[in-house]
Design an enzyme around this catalytic site. Structure first.
Site, PDB file in Angstrom:
ATOM      1  CD  GLU A   1      62.017  27.684  44.922  1.00 33.47           C
ATOM      2  OE1 GLU A   1      61.945  26.849  44.002  1.00 33.47           O
ATOM      3  OE2 GLU A   1      61.483  27.504  46.033  1.00 33.47           O
TER       4      GLU A   1
ATOM      5  CG  HIS B   1      54.023  17.204  32.382  1.00 37.74           C
ATOM      6  ND1 HIS B   1      54.277  17.201  33.732  1.00 37.74           N
ATOM      7  CD2 HIS B   1      52.898  17.927  32.214  1.00 37.74           C
ATOM      8  CE1 HIS B   1      53.338  17.892  34.352  1.00 37.74           C
ATOM      9  NE2 HIS B   1      52.494  18.339  33.450  1.00 37.74           N
TER      10      HIS B   1
ATOM     11  CB  CYS C   1      67.849  20.115  44.523  1.00 35.25           C
ATOM     12  SG  CYS C   1      66.804  21.531  44.907  1.00 35.25           S
TER      13      CYS C   1
ATOM     14  NE  ARG D   1      58.872  24.581  35.826  1.00 34.10           N
ATOM     15  CZ  ARG D   1      59.145  24.197  37.062  1.00 34.10           C
ATOM     16  NH1 ARG D   1      60.150  24.740  37.703  1.00 34.10           N
ATOM     17  NH2 ARG D   1      58.445  23.261  37.647  1.00 34.10           N
TER      18      ARG D   1
ATOM     19  CG  ASN E   1      63.858  22.923  37.392  1.00 37.30           C
ATOM     20  OD1 ASN E   1      65.035  22.805  37.065  1.00 37.30           O
ATOM     21  ND2 ASN E   1      63.087  21.882  37.619  1.00 37.30           N
ATOM     22  CG  ASP E   2      60.319  27.616  40.348  1.00 31.70           C
ATOM     23  OD1 ASP E   2      59.658  27.823  39.313  1.00 31.70           O
ATOM     24  OD2 ASP E   2      59.887  26.956  41.291  1.00 31.70           O
TER      25      ASP E   2
END
Length: 561
Positions: A413, A187, A486, A447, A436-437
């Site tokens: 992903e 976060h 993205c 992650r 990210n994934d």
């Protein structure tokens, strides 16, 4: 000088005095019992009232936040009323345990369970502990944990930051964020990027520094130095002088020789979209639609959804808006759609897969998207998350066609989607890489975990190869279908150059990163970007891939990126 190496997650070079996060709420004594004049029923009622109060306070803060901050606060508010958390505490109260101790122990159990599940659910473990502390503070009638008060700007330092705290940071007061724990997709990292704050995570030991210590923070290099010398002061001054060059995006992403690379924004709602448009975004590359589903026990109506979607479409008339269908599950459970008892939610029924177990929700969402599209002038593209096979892609394309949506696509992903991109892209019009994934799944590395930060980076040559394979698959039949990125990788200016060299057609990121990426892209030609992509792919490790590419891009040092 004392150095603290970490993982840089948001660029910038600043000098400031630190303020440590206040000490957390103290643990209620083990074995603490109900007061003699308090019944179990009264204590349970107080517990539920405190839970509701914490929920309402976080929800209210969410209404004043936008983007990533809003999403984090809404998710944390949900956790304050989590059935498992409250029922577990109520059972302990019924046995004579005090309300404070009961919620503490129940929070520990729920947090441990989530942590052991791993993946996305482990991310929620921090939320539970934050909520637990807030409920205890409410029961005690004392202030909840929060950011330190200061009349002057400061560098915020902590072991880690609670989601609700990172979501409400004031960028006018906080010069930089530094944590001893956390990972590059925590976060703290995500919100620091969205606020444009220099940030370093996983800097072990930095939380032991005394308040008032002067430090130099380099968010690109991932380093913190206590007691900076004149050379570091000069570096910070140089950054301040050049930062104005990165303050505005001209509205056109392109390489030095004119190769167009549209720079798009990741948004979560209408306010985000309006802000991104003002910052020059050329469209939206990721519209996270799940935000209008959160904090609800029932599915929003088609009309409610359409209104939420139209608010984003209206910010970009005549421009591309890529909408991701509901990405529920894992870290975003929904009571009417997902199963919270799954043993491994990150590998479970999430994203597109929810249509297998709860058919109808996705059909109605597509109906709402089509309705909003009819009422706007945006060029709407729609993609499904967690697509793993060509069969799934074909079925989703058919669902879009039935709803009247002309441009269906997929999120790449899952590694299988990258490996079979040729077959998948026969079925749909475009693909967008969720780095990210994709990184998490390719490297089998959660992650959120600081110790795995070096594995969990899109600079991994294996991940870059998956990106390259996806682009190759899009070109296999003699005509190229668009492949965008993205994920957070697009916001890294050096990596943006590599992705362009690999053949990615668009880059989408937090709007605050647009200017920096554009500034670096325009210093290289397409052929130079292609050479840098080959260089990164040839590296034996992510560390060397990043170092080799950055060495060839002196503009990064000049701009402090």
């Amino acid at each position: 000088m004392q150095n603290f190496p970490g993982v840089g997650v948001s660029p910038g070079r600043v000098i400031g005095t630190i303020r440590q996060m206040p000490k957390p709420i103290s643990e209620p004594p083990a074995g603490e019992q109900l007061a003699p004049d308090t019944t179990a029923e009264e204590a349970t009622a107080a517990l539920k009232a405190a839970s509701q109060s914490v929920h309402d306070e976080l929800k209210d803060r969410a209404t004043h936040a936008t983007g990533d901050g809003k999403a984090v606060l809404e998710a944390t508010a949900l956790m304050a009323k989590d059935t498992m958390l409250i029922k577990g505490a109520a059972k302990l109260v019924a046995r004579g345990t005090s309300a404070e101790r009961a919620i503490w122990e129940s929070g520990s159990s729920v947090s441990e369970m989530l942590h052991n599940l791993g993946g996305y659910m482990a991310e929620r473990a921090t939320d539970v502990l934050d909520v637990r502390a807030r409920i205890v503070a409410e029961l005690r009638g004392v202030p909840a944990p929060g950011l330190p008060a200061s009349n002057t700007p400061f560098v915020l330092v902590a072991e880690d930051l609670a989601p609700a705290d990172t979501a409400t940071l004031d960028p006018n007061k906080v010069l930089a964020l530094v944590t001893a724990g956390g990972g590059p997709q925590s976060h703290t990292a995500i919100i620091a990027r969205s606020l444009g704050l220099p940030a370093v995570v996983a800097a072990v030991g930095v939380d032991e520094l005394a308040d008032g210590t002067e430090v130099y923070v380099d968010g690109a290099a991932g380093s913190i130095t206590a007691g900076p010398d004149e050379s570091l002061r000069a570096a910070a001054e140089a950054w301040a002088a050049t930062a104005s060059l990165l303050a505005a995006f001209t509205g056109t992403g392109a390489t030095a020789d004119g190769h167009q690379v549209p720079l798009l924004a990741n948004v979560g709602g209408g306010k985000d979209a309006e802000a991104a448009a003002k910052l020059g975004a050329q469209g939206v590359g990721l519209f996270r639609t799940e935000f209008c589903f959160l904090e609800r026990d029932t599915e929003p109506s088609v009309e409610e959804q359409a209104a939420a979607y139209k608010s984003v479409f209206d910010a970009f008339p005549g421009k591309k808006v890529v909408l991701r269908t509901l990405d529920a599950g894992a870290d975003k459970p929904l009571p009417f759609l997902t199963d919270s008892t799954e043993p491994n939610p990150a590998l479970g029924v999430r994203g597109y897969r929810t249509d297998f177990t709860t058919p109808g929700v996705l059909d109605r969402q597509l109906e709402a998207i089509a309705l909003a599209q009819q009422q706007s002038q945006a060029d709407v593209w729609v993609m499904a998350p967690m697509i793993s096979t060509a069969e799934e892609a074909s079925r989703f394309a058919s669902m879009c066609a039935d709803a009247g949506i002309k441009t269906p696509g997929v999120m790449v992903e899952v590694p299988s989607a990258a490996l079979t991109a040729e077959a998948i892209l026969r079925e749909v019009g475009f693909a967008s890489l969720g780095t990210n994934d994709l990184t998490q799944y390719a490297m089998a590395a959660d992650r959120q975990l600081g110790p795995l930060a070096n594995l969990n980076t899109p600079w991994q040559p294996a991940v870059l190869r998956l990106v390259g394979l996806t682009v190759e698959g899009s070109r296999a039949e003699g005509h190229s279908k668009p492949v965008g990125v993205c994920g957070e990788a697009a916001a890294d200016p050096a990596l943006a150059v590599v992705l362009t060299g690999l053949g990615v057609s668009t880059l989408s990121m937090t709007a605050r990163s647009l200017a920096a990426v554009a500034a670096v892209l325009k210093t290289v030609t397409l052929s130079e970007a292609q050479e840098l992509a080959k260089l990164a792919l040839s590296a034996p490790s992510a560390t060397e891939a990043r170092a080799w590419v950055r060495e060839k891009l002196p503009v990064l040092e000049e701009l402090g990126l």
